[in-house]
Design an enzyme around this catalytic site. Structure first.
Site, PDB file in Angstrom:
ATOM      1  NE  ARG A  72     -25.234  50.473 -69.693  1.00 19.96           N
ATOM      2  CZ  ARG A  72     -26.208  49.755 -70.374  1.00 19.96           C
ATOM      3  NH1 ARG A  72     -25.939  48.183 -70.193  1.00 19.96           N
ATOM      4  NH2 ARG A  72     -27.043  50.706 -71.528  1.00 19.96           N
ATOM      5  CE1 TYR A 125      -9.165  48.304 -50.126  1.00 21.98           C
ATOM      6  CE2 TYR A 125     -11.618  48.295 -50.872  1.00 21.98           C
ATOM      7  CZ  TYR A 125     -10.102  48.708 -51.046  1.00 21.98           C
ATOM      8  OH  TYR A 125     -10.414  50.762 -51.417  1.00 21.98           O
ATOM      9  CG  ASP A 203      -8.681  40.933 -53.388  1.00 22.34           C
ATOM     10  OD1 ASP A 203      -7.888  40.794 -53.753  1.00 22.34           O
ATOM     11  OD2 ASP A 203      -9.278  41.952 -53.122  1.00 22.34           O
ATOM     12  CE  LYS A 228      -5.573  49.758 -54.516  1.00 22.30           C
ATOM     13  NZ  LYS A 228      -6.255  48.400 -53.828  1.00 22.30           N
TER      14      LYS A 228
HETATM   15  C1  LIG Z   1      -7.270  48.487 -53.078  1.00 21.81           C
HETATM   16  C2  LIG Z   1      -8.501  46.924 -53.272  1.00 21.81           C
HETATM   17  C3  LIG Z   1      -9.578  46.553 -53.304  1.00 21.81           C
HETATM   18  C4  LIG Z   1     -10.447  48.033 -54.670  1.00 21.81           C
HETATM   19  O1  LIG Z   1      -9.703  48.708 -55.264  1.00 21.81           O
HETATM   20  P1  LIG Z   1     -10.464  49.521 -56.360  1.00 21.81           P
HETATM   21  O2  LIG Z   1      -9.919  49.588 -57.218  1.00 21.81           O
HETATM   22  O3  LIG Z   1      -9.677  50.612 -54.886  1.00 21.81           O
HETATM   23  O4  LIG Z   1     -11.673  50.029 -56.109  1.00 21.81           O
HETATM   24  C5  LIG Z   1      -9.516  45.956 -52.968  1.00 21.81           C
HETATM   25  N1  LIG Z   1      -9.188  44.413 -52.660  1.00 21.81           N
HETATM   26  C6  LIG Z   1      -7.636  44.634 -52.949  1.00 21.81           C
HETATM   27  C7  LIG Z   1      -7.049  43.550 -51.854  1.00 21.81           C
HETATM   28  C8  LIG Z   1      -7.469  46.288 -52.366  1.00 21.81           C
HETATM   29  O5  LIG Z   1      -6.183  46.221 -51.709  1.00 21.81           O
END
Ligand SMILES: *Cc1c(COP(=O)(O)O)cnc(C)c1O
Length: 412
Positions: A72, A125, A203, A228
């Site tokens: 962990r 998001y 992000d 993604k």
């Molecule tokens: C999908 C996404 C997230 C969240 O990620 P998960 O892996 O789905 O938890 C955060 N920021 C952006 C811009 C995203 O496209």
């Protein structure tokens, strides 16, 4: 026996915190994506890091610093991915992988002190905005929404020139934003935020480190939904953070351990395998996205196209100046309203109707089908994630779906 290390590669696991990814300095990002996070070169060694399935490690007595103890806290299956991402983002310290992008978002938001102010883009998001709203509703922090493309307004909000009067504790940036593709002047925002003592978190999911490296523009922390583009095949859910700051990294690592926000070894291994082809995928999907944007802008069924590659796009000038590409997400508003947008989604055969983005397969959805999407996102906006299929096949499918939608409008 140890073979020579022609590119100066050393054991990526040795003394990780001290060395970071310095042995990859000077290589282009496309090369780093392939070369980083490999096992030490010696006769008979595997070319790829192994998946280690063990919850605990042999250990007696007082553990040495950095010793693996319990999975962990740290495992060797995370480390090659963390080194590779850190090298791509130009971070001085290894990245931290989390069980999802949202686990990484939660860790980053935990850096806001109790009662601190958080400035976030109004278009971001959805679940990030949802978590911020939840923390605000519980009285843990204050949230202010801004148009991230309006630099003056963001700087005022960060400095606390508005109603609240106190400087913000954190500026959250997405650029290009989801789903409106607004482009932030990141160097200007980061400089202003640092000047008033705010942490800057970016992000970078939409841009990928090939298009934008936020730490080099003044961000303290960069975030990825690895789900993604980085993993790239719509087969894992994973997140990551990277920073140059020892104290911040220690807090983010501690958050991961205390909250158990950890990734499974198979998922991280798959993400590293996906990362190897990141440059090819991003180059192809960006080129296709720009071509489709131009064709869509000339299609009679289309009222508006958003993509920073278009000279008419509000983000074009800034993206051309600050980014190393325009990304592969498109915003499309067909004539005729949300019903017509839904008809386009129903009519495509190759494009996949699905949420999420950044996979090898092209997908699309009408964002306002979600009740939680911002009210300032148009009801008829389709978000398209362009994959790596042949551009003519994608265009044939999409233009046929738009032609069908046009007939729906004409029948009215
Ligand atoms: C999908 C996404 C997230 C969240 O990620 P998960 O892996 O789905 O938890 C955060 N920021 C952006 C811009 C995203 O496209």
């Amino acid at each position: 026996m140890t073979l020579g290390t022609p590119h100066g590669f050393s054991d990526p696991h040795a003394d990780r915190l001290a060395t970071g990814a310095g042995h990859l300095d000077g290589l282009s990002p496309a090369t780093v994506a392939v070369a980083a996070g490999r096992p030490e070169r010696r006769q008979g060694a595997p070319v790829n890091p192994p998946v280690v399935l063990s919850s605990t490690y042999v250990s007696a007595g007082t553990p040495a610093p950095g010793e693996l103890l319990y999975a962990r806290a740290d495992t060797e299956t995370w480390q090659p991915f963390e080194e590779a991402l850190s090298a791509l983002e130009g971070a001085a310290l290894p990245a931290l992988v989390y069980g999802s992008g949202m686990a990484a978002v939660a860790a980053a938001l935990s850096l806001v002190p109790p009662g601190g102010r958080l400035v976030v883009p109004r278009h971001a998001y959805q679940i990030t905005l949802g978590l911020a709203a939840d923390l605000a509703a519980r009285g843990l922090l204050g949230v202010e929404h801004v148009d991230i493309a309006d630099t003056d307004a963001v700087v005022r909000a960060v400095r606390g020139d508005g109603a609240s009067g106190t400087p913000a504790a954190m500026l959250w940036v997405e650029s290009p934003t989801n789903p409106m593709l607004e482009v932030a002047d990141l160097p200007a925002l980061a400089a202003a935020a640092r000047g008033s003592g705010a942490l800057v978190v970016v992000d970078n999911t939409f841009a990928t480190p090939l298009v934008q490296q936020p730490l080099r523009s003044g961000a303290h922390v960069v975030l990825h939904s690895v789900t993604k583009y980085l993993a790239g095949h719509s087969d894992v859910v994973l997140g990551a953070l990277a920073t140059d700051d020892d104290a911040l990294r220690a807090r983010l690592a501690s958050y991961r351990t205390l909250h158990g926000a950890i990734a499974g070894p198979w998922e991280v291994w798959l993400a590293l395998r996906g990362l190897r082809t990141l440059a090819l995928r991003v180059e192809r999907s960006q080129a296709t996205a720009a071509e489709l944007a131009a064709r869509l802008a000339a299609h009679p069924a289309v009222a508006e196209v958003r993509h920073p590659s278009l000279p008419s796009d509000p983000g074009h000038e800034r993206a051309a100046r600050l980014l190393q590409g325009y990304g592969s997400i498109l915003g499309v508003r067909p004539h005729g309203g949300p019903e017509v947008a839904d008809a386009v989604v129903d009519a495509v055969r190759l494009w996949v109707p699905a949420t999420s983005l950044g996979g090898v397969e092209s997908s699309l959805e009408r964002r306002r089908r979600f009740a939680t999407e911002s009210a300032t996102v148009p009801e008829d906006l389709l978000r398209l994630s362009v994959g790596i299929e042949d551009v003519e096949d994608l265009w044939a499918d999409l233009s046929a779906a738009l032609d069908a939608a046009l007939r729906v409008v004409d029948r009215r």
